[in-house]
Write a protein that holds these residues in place. Structure first.
Motif: not given
Lengths: 308, 484
Positions: A68-71, A131, A135, A159-160, A245, A248-250, A258, A266, B281, B419, B429, B434
């Protein structure tokens, strides 16, 4: 006479086996200790919640979570996208550069050295260097693009969600190009000059020579290089970890990053390190990479016989 | 030609070796872009990104008849002072104790666990952030109650039972370590000159005005400087989450014993407006600090460590900078601002010299030791006693971060096997656009509470309930741990 031969052969065989076994022993031991044992070790915890201190048996809960782990499955998709983009650019570019350098142009050794240099730089360092390059404000790449009038406003490379995959692909290609180029140059060195002479006599131009002589003769090397490129592309995560990292937004969250985050990254005051679940994810990831490799080997089996 | 090739090869080899040497060094200097790069590199010596392990006096031999007490700590910033005081103690103490200090800043918790399981654990460990569920429940640390109760002087200086925080250093009536210092809650650090240019002299007490101020400064900067800067390292925690705390919003509902993220929506929306006015940034903390010192943006927010950063690590000399309380949602204070207690020591249960280990802890937390420590500005005092004993004029800009009357320590929230991304990542986010904020909050409520229910059912955590919970005094309630 036959009896005499039969008596000699095992002894000679044994004499040859001993030094071979002795030479193989250190690497075999290292393989067992550093690769096989850790892989077996992780199976101990796939059915546990384990935070490094206490382990609680949870039965099949980790497996249910995995399904079930969508990520995680999104990160698998991102890994395929990243690997596809990387391979799409790195292999043709490495081959092109190898062929050009193999022509022994003036300064080819210097060029080869320069192109190989990124390979010896640690991925974490190259991630930090890029990086700065990517920038938005005062970044080198944006400054160049703006000076060339190719863009009007700075691109948000990191960042996009629209551009981050391009940024990590550029870094991956830059970091791995020299390595694959070197493999191809070694392969090209092994192609007999007779083949090129025959092609010349038959009136083949450079284009035809490349596609009908060089490329087929490189097929076995190409097969190996592709396999190495595929497996390494699926396992890449260090440079991405430093550069974006996974954000952005995974958007650039690849499979092994992951898993790293699940096990180490995390945990804070409200969450635990999840070594048990991370172990199960590692097994799943190994199976995915294994399946991709097997499929590739099946598809590419003809490359072994292309020169026959 | 051959000679030229050899020369080129030699140059390349040297370049590669230099690159490798640079990679292999322990310094991981993070520069910032543009003019700030140099400052950031210089700042690396105290950066948040560094990690080293050093053994002070590694070649030290134990004098005959002396008891060696091994001390591990993850604090490196105060090593000079602590080592100097240890040297003095080793020479002067009459208990025949010799202290050996080892600083471990990489993977500290796991290093202790590995040493404990391998039988090579030290006697005393710095316990600033050691989670009790990992170190007390497993028997790695011993309770210190008996030692504390027998030492009146220690109690006077450290006020241990006043600073017993549920789930942090205190559990089931047992104290496992005692904090003698604290890091302040988050403050706004601001560039007074840039604020004045836009007609501001102070930081507003509410987020709406704060956003307007950031936007005005960005507009006035016209691309040469910006109103506010955010780091890529846990940005939600460094302003918006703390603003929510003082507005009475917290992610754990202590009264009902469950996670609740529904109060964060207005803070995410204000965050979206702030990001629109922010420096383009989001880099690492040290890079953003360097950019702040280069006047690339006017508003920065972080806790009391910035006092040392902006006076010695990245000294600000070109402009005046101020420190102010962070704004709440509507200007009213409805909840406590979270502080981080620090500078604590625990005794490992395998120590063969626990009495001597306690004497070492009592020395580390004695008035003489702490007075010099606090006056050097390594952290803020946590006790009223030490606050009254130190000369705060010696602590420099740290005095600007003195404890506010609405600062407190929150009880440790149950640590769950979550999870996916944690709440700080998800809410940021949402700030960045996002993910949709409503979906993000629903997702967090579901995932966190599912994980809590599952972990409570499996017995790996207990549900924390504080029926008399007061958001303005979160540490004052009576904790209950439920198994369902």
């Amino acid at each position: 006479m036959d009896v005499k031969t039969n008596k000699v052969r095992p002894r000679r065989h044994n004499q040859e086996m001993l030094p071979t076994s002795l030479m193989l022993l250190p690497s075999t031991l290292l393989l067992i200790v550093c690769s096989i044992y850790p892989f077996v070790w992780i199976f101990r915890y796939v059915c546990y919640n384990y935070n490094g201190f206490t382990a609680t048996y949870t039965g099949t809960k980790n497996l249910e979570r995995l399904v079930k782990d969508k990520q995680f499955w999104q990160s698998v998709g991102t890994t395929f996208e990243y690997a596809g983009l990387k391979l799409l650019f790195i292999i043709p570019l490495a081959l092109l550069l190898a062929v050009m350098l193999h022509m022994r142009m003036k300064g080819h050794n210097l060029q080869r050295g320069i192109l190989f240099m990124p390979t010896v730089i640690a991925t974490s360092i190259s991630g930090m260097i890029f990086a700065f390059i990517f920038a938005t404000q005062n970044g080198i790449l944006n400054a160049i693009l703006q000076n060339l009038h190719l863009i009007k406003t700075p691109v948000k490379w990191l960042t996009s969600t629209d551009y981050v995959m391009a940024a990590v692909t550029i870094l991956a290609v830059w970091g791995g190009l020299g390595n694959y180029m070197l493999y191809f140059i070694t392969g090209l060195d092994g192609v007999s000059e007779d083949c090129y002479e025959s092609a010349k006599i038959d009136g083949a131009n450079g284009f035809k020579t490349f596609f009908f002589v060089t490329l087929p003769m490189l097929a076995p090397v190409l097969k190996t290089v592709l396999m190495l490129a595929i497996t390494s592309a699926f396992k890449d995560y260090e440079a991405i970890m430093v550069l974006s990292k996974g954000g952005p937004g995974n958007r650039s969250m690849v499979m092994f990053l992951y898993i790293y985050n699940t096990i180490f990254g995390t945990a804070n005051s409200s969450t635990q390190p999840q070594i048990g679940y991370g172990a199960l994810l590692s097994v799943a990831a190994a199976l995915i990479v294994g399946c991709v490799t097997v499929i590739y080997l099946f598809v590419s089996r003809k490359l072994d016989h292309i020169t026959e | 030609m051959k000679r030229l090739n050899k020369t080129v090869a030699a140059v390349l080899a040297v370049s590669m070796a230099a690159a490798l040497t640079a990679c292999g060094g322990s310094d991981t200097a993070n520069g910032a872009t543009g003019t700030a790069a140099t400052s950031a590199s210089n700042a690396a010596s105290g950066s948040e990104t560094q990690a080293v392990t050093t053994t002070a006096q590694s070649d030290e031999t134990v004098a005959e008849g002396k008891t060696l007490i091994n001390v591990w700590t993850e604090d490196r910033h105060d090593q000079d002072y602590v080592q100097q005081m240890i040297d003095q103690y080793n020479q002067e103490n009459t208990d025949n104790i010799q202290i050996k200090l080892t600083v471990i800043t990489e993977d500290y918790k796991n290093m202790i666990s590995l040493a404990y399981n391998g039988g090579t654990a030290p006697d005393v460990v710095g316990a600033n952030g050691l989670p009790l569920n990992q170190f007390a429940d497993t028997g790695i640390l011993i309770p210190l109650n008996d030692y504390i109760d027998a030492d009146q002087t220690y109690q006077t200086v450290n006020e241990p039972y006043t600073h017993a925080y549920e789930g942090r250093n205190y559990q089931n009536g047992q104290l496992y370590f005692v904090f003698s210092g604290m890091r302040s809650g988050v403050r706004v650090e601001y560039n007074e000159d840039l604020l004045e240019k836009s007609g501001y002299t102070e930081i507003p007490d509410n987020l709406t005005d704060y956003v307007a101020m950031a936007q005005k400064i960005t507009d006035d900067g016209a691309g040469s400087y910006y109103g506010i800067g955010f780091t890529s390292s846990s940005p939600f925690e460094r302003l918006l989450e703390m603003s929510a705390e003082i507005s009475g919003v917290y992610y754990y509902d202590y009264i009902n014993g469950k996670f609740d993220f529904s109060g964060y929506k207005p803070f995410v929306e204000k965050g979206q407006e702030l990001v629109a006015a922010a420096y383009p940034d989001q880099q690492g903390v040290d890079n953003m600090r360097a950019l702040f010192t280069e006047q690339s943006f006017a508003l920065w927010s972080n806790a009391s460590q910035e006092a040392g950063v902006f006076t010695s690590q990245l000294p600000i000399t070109d402009f005046d900078w101020g420190v102010a309380a962070i704004p709440s949602l509507d200007g009213e204070i409805k909840g406590a601002l979270e502080t981080s207690p620090t500078k604590a020591y625990g005794i490992i249960s395998t120590s063969q010299n626990q009495d001597a280990a306690w004497k070492v802890i009592a020395y580390f937390q004695s008035e003489d030791f702490l007075k010099g420590y606090l006056e050097n500005g390594y952290c803020l005092p946590i006790t009223d006693y030490m606050t009254s004993k130190i000369d705060s004029s010696k602590t420099g800009r740290l005095a600007d971060f003195s404890k506010l009357d609405y600062e407190d320590v929150y009880p440790a929230v149950p640590s769950v096997n979550l999870q996916g991304d944690d709440y700080r990542t998800v809410l940021w986010n949402a700030v960045m656009g996002y993910v949709d904020v409503d979906e993000a909050i629903e997702d967090l409520n579901t995932r966190y509470n599912d994980a809590l229910d599952s972990d409570v059912a499996s017995g790996s955590v207990k549900r924390l309930v504080i029926k008399d919970y007061d958001p303005l005094h979160p540490s004052a309630g009576t904790a209950e741990y439920l198994s369902e």
